[in-house]
Write an enzyme that holds these catalytic residues in place. Sequence first.
Site, short mmCIF file in Angstrom:
data_model
loop_
_atom_site.label_atom_id
_atom_site.label_comp_id
_atom_site.label_asym_id
_atom_site.label_seq_id
_atom_site.Cartn_x
_atom_site.Cartn_y
_atom_site.Cartn_z
CG ASN A 9 28.09 -15.11 25.95
OD1 ASN A 9 28.22 -13.90 25.68
ND2 ASN A 9 27.61 -15.53 27.11
CD1 TRP A 10 33.31 -13.86 21.54
CD2 TRP A 10 33.14 -11.93 20.40
NE1 TRP A 10 33.81 -14.07 20.28
CE2 TRP A 10 33.71 -12.90 19.55
CE3 TRP A 10 32.93 -10.64 19.90
CZ2 TRP A 10 34.09 -12.63 18.24
CZ3 TRP A 10 33.30 -10.36 18.58
CH2 TRP A 10 33.87 -11.34 17.77
CE LYS A 11 30.40 -16.07 29.38
NZ LYS A 11 30.59 -16.91 30.55
CG HIS A 90 24.58 -16.04 30.40
ND1 HIS A 90 25.39 -16.01 31.51
CD2 HIS A 90 25.21 -16.81 29.49
CE1 HIS A 90 26.47 -16.75 31.27
NE2 HIS A 90 26.39 -17.24 30.05
CD GLU A 92 28.65 -14.98 32.90
OE1 GLU A 92 28.59 -14.18 31.97
OE2 GLU A 92 29.40 -15.99 32.89
CD GLU A 159 25.75 -21.13 29.02
OE1 GLU A 159 26.70 -21.24 28.26
OE2 GLU A 159 25.45 -20.07 29.59
N GLY A 165 33.17 -21.18 32.98
CA GLY A 165 34.43 -20.51 33.25
C GLY A 165 35.28 -21.20 34.30
CB SER A 205 34.41 -25.64 30.77
OG SER A 205 34.51 -24.72 31.85
N GLY A 226 31.91 -19.70 25.90
CA GLY A 226 32.46 -18.45 26.43
C GLY A 226 33.93 -18.32 26.07
P1 13P Z 1 32.77 -20.77 29.33
O1 13P Z 1 32.76 -21.47 27.99
O2 13P Z 1 33.85 -19.75 29.45
O3 13P Z 1 32.71 -21.73 30.46
O4 13P Z 1 31.40 -19.90 29.39
C1 13P Z 1 30.20 -20.53 29.11
C2 13P Z 1 29.16 -19.49 28.97
O5 13P Z 1 28.75 -18.88 29.94
C3 13P Z 1 28.63 -19.22 27.63
O6 13P Z 1 27.47 -18.45 27.69
#
Ligand code: 13P
Length: 241
Positions: A9-11, A90, A92, A159, A165, A205, A226
């Site tokens: 997930n490149w966000k 998600h 976020e 998640e 993150g 993570s 992420g």
């Molecule tokens: P990280 O791998 O950076 O913790 O992010 C996880 C995430 O939100 C994937 O959708």
Amino acid sequence: MRKPIIIGNWKMNMQIADGLVFLNDLEKESYNIDVGIACQAISLIPMKEQAKKVLIGAQNTNDELNGAYTGELSVDLLKEAELDFCLVGHSERRQYYNESDETVNKKIKLLLEKQITPVVCVGESLEQYENKQTKEVIEKQIELALQDVDVKNCVIAYEPIWAIGTGKTATPEIAQSVCRLIRKKIASLTSVEIANKVRIQYGGSVNPENIKELMACEDIDGALVGGASLKINDFKKLISY
Ligand code: 13P
């Protein structure tokens, strides 16, 4: 036997040209698992056009089919771009854009109508985790998200928000126990047979060092990644765990 699925997930990261170089590199190898990238909207079409093996998906869609919703992205356009999957709910999006379990449920239904796989994200906050509310929170999210949904065509991503993150991965034991809980909940809503077919990812993570242990867990069928999906060498290591 559930086919593992690892999605990056490149966000809100990665320029178009850089993404295409990344994809080109990724496509040089063959994998016996499903590998996917969820990128920003404008990158979706060039990425999908270039992808031969890697699945390409959006990070969000709207819960209405069309209309006066400035700035939103419709399921119809995702279909027109022939995308493979779309992330839904998600944390976020739930946190910053007030996405509710009800809109998550509507989005899943629209995606399934168009044969696009919803990757349904659930997870508890740090406070809920510390207050030992994980079970209650996750079961409720699963129940509301999957109401009247053909769940065998969905992927679920667990998640925990406290692990996203932050560098704090849930231990394989915690991740496994929640993924197990999700499968049990799906079984109670549908059947054991269907629940055993649904792929459940862990996210938070995930990195080349911890992937192997996580993937060895009985109820973890993949990862939603992420930060570590933004570096080609890390991501390649991850998918060849
Ligand atoms: P990280 O791998 O950076 O913790 O992010 C996880 C995430 O939100 C994937 O959708």
